[in-house]
Motif scaffolding. Sequence first.
Motif, PDB file in Angstrom:
ATOM      1  N   ARG A 185     -11.826   0.438   8.693  1.00  0.00           N
ATOM      2  CA  ARG A 185     -12.346  -0.415   9.765  1.00  0.00           C
ATOM      3  C   ARG A 185     -11.222  -1.192  10.443  1.00  0.00           C
ATOM      4  O   ARG A 185     -11.097  -1.193  11.663  1.00  0.00           O
ATOM      5  CB  ARG A 185     -13.387  -1.410   9.222  1.00  0.00           C
ATOM      6  CG  ARG A 185     -14.003  -2.289  10.330  1.00  0.00           C
ATOM      7  CD  ARG A 185     -14.852  -3.414   9.772  1.00  0.00           C
ATOM      8  NE  ARG A 185     -14.084  -4.422   9.090  1.00  0.00           N
ATOM      9  CZ  ARG A 185     -13.434  -5.428   9.703  1.00  0.00           C
ATOM     10  NH1 ARG A 185     -13.466  -5.555  11.015  1.00  0.00           N
ATOM     11  NH2 ARG A 185     -12.751  -6.313   8.991  1.00  0.00           N
ATOM     12  N   ILE A 186     -10.348  -1.836   9.645  1.00  0.00           N
ATOM     13  CA  ILE A 186      -9.300  -2.664  10.245  1.00  0.00           C
ATOM     14  C   ILE A 186      -8.293  -1.811  10.990  1.00  0.00           C
ATOM     15  O   ILE A 186      -7.776  -2.206  12.035  1.00  0.00           O
ATOM     16  CB  ILE A 186      -8.643  -3.600   9.202  1.00  0.00           C
ATOM     17  CG1 ILE A 186      -8.034  -4.822   9.898  1.00  0.00           C
ATOM     18  CG2 ILE A 186      -7.599  -2.906   8.379  1.00  0.00           C
ATOM     19  CD1 ILE A 186      -9.004  -5.754  10.524  1.00  0.00           C
ATOM     20  N   SER A 187      -8.035  -0.611  10.507  1.00  0.00           N
ATOM     21  CA  SER A 187      -7.134   0.299  11.221  1.00  0.00           C
ATOM     22  C   SER A 187      -7.716   0.673  12.582  1.00  0.00           C
ATOM     23  O   SER A 187      -7.014   0.655  13.602  1.00  0.00           O
ATOM     24  CB  SER A 187      -6.889   1.549  10.379  1.00  0.00           C
ATOM     25  OG  SER A 187      -5.964   2.393  11.009  1.00  0.00           O
ATOM     26  N   THR A 188      -8.995   0.979  12.613  1.00  0.00           N
ATOM     27  CA  THR A 188      -9.684   1.312  13.866  1.00  0.00           C
ATOM     28  C   THR A 188      -9.695   0.119  14.809  1.00  0.00           C
ATOM     29  O   THR A 188      -9.452   0.255  16.017  1.00  0.00           O
ATOM     30  CB  THR A 188     -11.123   1.775  13.565  1.00  0.00           C
ATOM     31  OG1 THR A 188     -11.058   2.899  12.687  1.00  0.00           O
ATOM     32  CG2 THR A 188     -11.873   2.142  14.824  1.00  0.00           C
ATOM     33  N   VAL A 189      -9.962  -1.066  14.264  1.00  0.00           N
ATOM     34  CA  VAL A 189     -10.010  -2.287  15.064  1.00  0.00           C
ATOM     35  C   VAL A 189      -8.648  -2.576  15.692  1.00  0.00           C
ATOM     36  O   VAL A 189      -8.555  -2.890  16.880  1.00  0.00           O
ATOM     37  CB  VAL A 189     -10.492  -3.476  14.196  1.00  0.00           C
ATOM     38  CG1 VAL A 189     -10.175  -4.808  14.831  1.00  0.00           C
ATOM     39  CG2 VAL A 189     -11.980  -3.354  13.922  1.00  0.00           C
ATOM     40  N   VAL A 190      -7.585  -2.481  14.901  1.00  0.00           N
ATOM     41  CA  VAL A 190      -6.244  -2.757  15.428  1.00  0.00           C
ATOM     42  C   VAL A 190      -5.901  -1.758  16.523  1.00  0.00           C
ATOM     43  O   VAL A 190      -5.345  -2.132  17.560  1.00  0.00           O
ATOM     44  CB  VAL A 190      -5.197  -2.776  14.287  1.00  0.00           C
ATOM     45  CG1 VAL A 190      -3.780  -2.764  14.843  1.00  0.00           C
ATOM     46  CG2 VAL A 190      -5.412  -4.001  13.402  1.00  0.00           C
ATOM     47  N   LEU A 234      -4.480   4.402   4.447  1.00  0.00           N
ATOM     48  CA  LEU A 234      -5.524   5.413   4.647  1.00  0.00           C
ATOM     49  C   LEU A 234      -5.140   6.775   4.093  1.00  0.00           C
ATOM     50  O   LEU A 234      -5.506   7.801   4.633  1.00  0.00           O
ATOM     51  CB  LEU A 234      -5.857   5.535   6.143  1.00  0.00           C
ATOM     52  CG  LEU A 234      -6.423   4.282   6.791  1.00  0.00           C
ATOM     53  CD1 LEU A 234      -6.635   4.504   8.279  1.00  0.00           C
ATOM     54  CD2 LEU A 234      -7.720   3.863   6.123  1.00  0.00           C
ATOM     55  N   CYS A 235      -4.425   6.778   3.001  1.00  0.00           N
ATOM     56  CA  CYS A 235      -4.058   8.051   2.398  1.00  0.00           C
ATOM     57  C   CYS A 235      -4.697   8.154   1.012  1.00  0.00           C
ATOM     58  O   CYS A 235      -5.269   7.195   0.521  1.00  0.00           O
ATOM     59  CB  CYS A 235      -2.539   8.180   2.318  1.00  0.00           C
ATOM     60  SG  CYS A 235      -1.743   6.741   1.625  1.00  0.00           S
ATOM     61  N   GLY A 236      -4.620   9.300   0.436  1.00  0.00           N
ATOM     62  CA  GLY A 236      -5.209   9.494  -0.887  1.00  0.00           C
ATOM     63  C   GLY A 236      -6.629  10.017  -0.792  1.00  0.00           C
ATOM     64  O   GLY A 236      -7.186  10.200   0.283  1.00  0.00           O
ATOM     65  N   ASP A 263     -10.444   3.222   1.317  1.00  0.00           N
ATOM     66  CA  ASP A 263     -11.190   1.966   1.358  1.00  0.00           C
ATOM     67  C   ASP A 263     -11.809   1.815   2.747  1.00  0.00           C
ATOM     68  O   ASP A 263     -11.097   1.815   3.757  1.00  0.00           O
ATOM     69  CB  ASP A 263     -10.234   0.815   1.061  1.00  0.00           C
ATOM     70  CG  ASP A 263     -10.891  -0.554   1.066  1.00  0.00           C
ATOM     71  OD1 ASP A 263     -12.011  -0.706   1.604  1.00  0.00           O
ATOM     72  OD2 ASP A 263     -10.272  -1.487   0.535  1.00  0.00           O
ATOM     73  N   PRO A 264     -13.141   1.690   2.837  1.00  0.00           N
ATOM     74  CA  PRO A 264     -13.793   1.582   4.149  1.00  0.00           C
ATOM     75  C   PRO A 264     -13.314   0.371   4.951  1.00  0.00           C
ATOM     76  O   PRO A 264     -13.276   0.421   6.180  1.00  0.00           O
ATOM     77  CB  PRO A 264     -15.282   1.464   3.826  1.00  0.00           C
ATOM     78  CG  PRO A 264     -15.437   1.589   2.365  1.00  0.00           C
ATOM     79  CD  PRO A 264     -14.092   1.693   1.738  1.00  0.00           C
ATOM     80  N   MET A 307       0.860  -1.186   0.000  1.00  0.00           N
ATOM     81  CA  MET A 307       0.000   0.000   0.000  1.00  0.00           C
ATOM     82  C   MET A 307       0.892   1.231   0.000  1.00  0.00           C
ATOM     83  O   MET A 307       2.073   1.150   0.303  1.00  0.00           O
ATOM     84  CB  MET A 307      -0.912  -0.008   1.228  1.00  0.00           C
ATOM     85  CG  MET A 307      -1.950  -1.109   1.190  1.00  0.00           C
ATOM     86  SD  MET A 307      -3.112  -1.029   2.564  1.00  0.00           S
ATOM     87  CE  MET A 307      -2.244  -2.002   3.774  1.00  0.00           C
ATOM     88  N   CYS A 308       0.309   2.352  -0.285  1.00  0.00           N
ATOM     89  CA  CYS A 308       1.068   3.598  -0.393  1.00  0.00           C
ATOM     90  C   CYS A 308       1.648   4.048   0.944  1.00  0.00           C
ATOM     91  O   CYS A 308       2.619   4.784   0.990  1.00  0.00           O
ATOM     92  CB  CYS A 308       0.192   4.693  -0.989  1.00  0.00           C
ATOM     93  SG  CYS A 308      -1.335   4.964  -0.069  1.00  0.00           S
TER      94      CYS A 308
END
Length: 107
Positions: free
Chosen positions: A28-33, A17-19, A23-24, A11-12
């Motif tokens: 979600r997975i970023s928030t979950v982690v 989560l940039c750009g 992608d939802p 990923m970039c």
Amino acid sequence: MKKIEIYEPSMCCPTGLCGVSVDPELLRISTVVDKLIKGNISAVRYNLSSAPMEFINNLDVNKKMGEHGVNILPITVVDDEIVLTGRYPSNDELIEFLDLSPEFFMD
């Protein structure tokens, strides 16, 4: 304590989560982690472009990728065992994999 590792495609940036178009599922997975880490659960995401040695050093992940290529990513590993490939785990799956209470993700 349970340990979860998620091996992700290139990923970039480390979170993806940039750009202009986020992608939802990555959100979600970023928030979950983040929630898992705040709950004192060992949780880490490895991005193929920024942490390639993690993919080489984990022999099971390395073998899966050798057999199936990058399309097998993301790979979820719990306590050194591959539990899911090809997509991110749902919150319900994480509750099961990590022996969490069903209320863990509620708030």
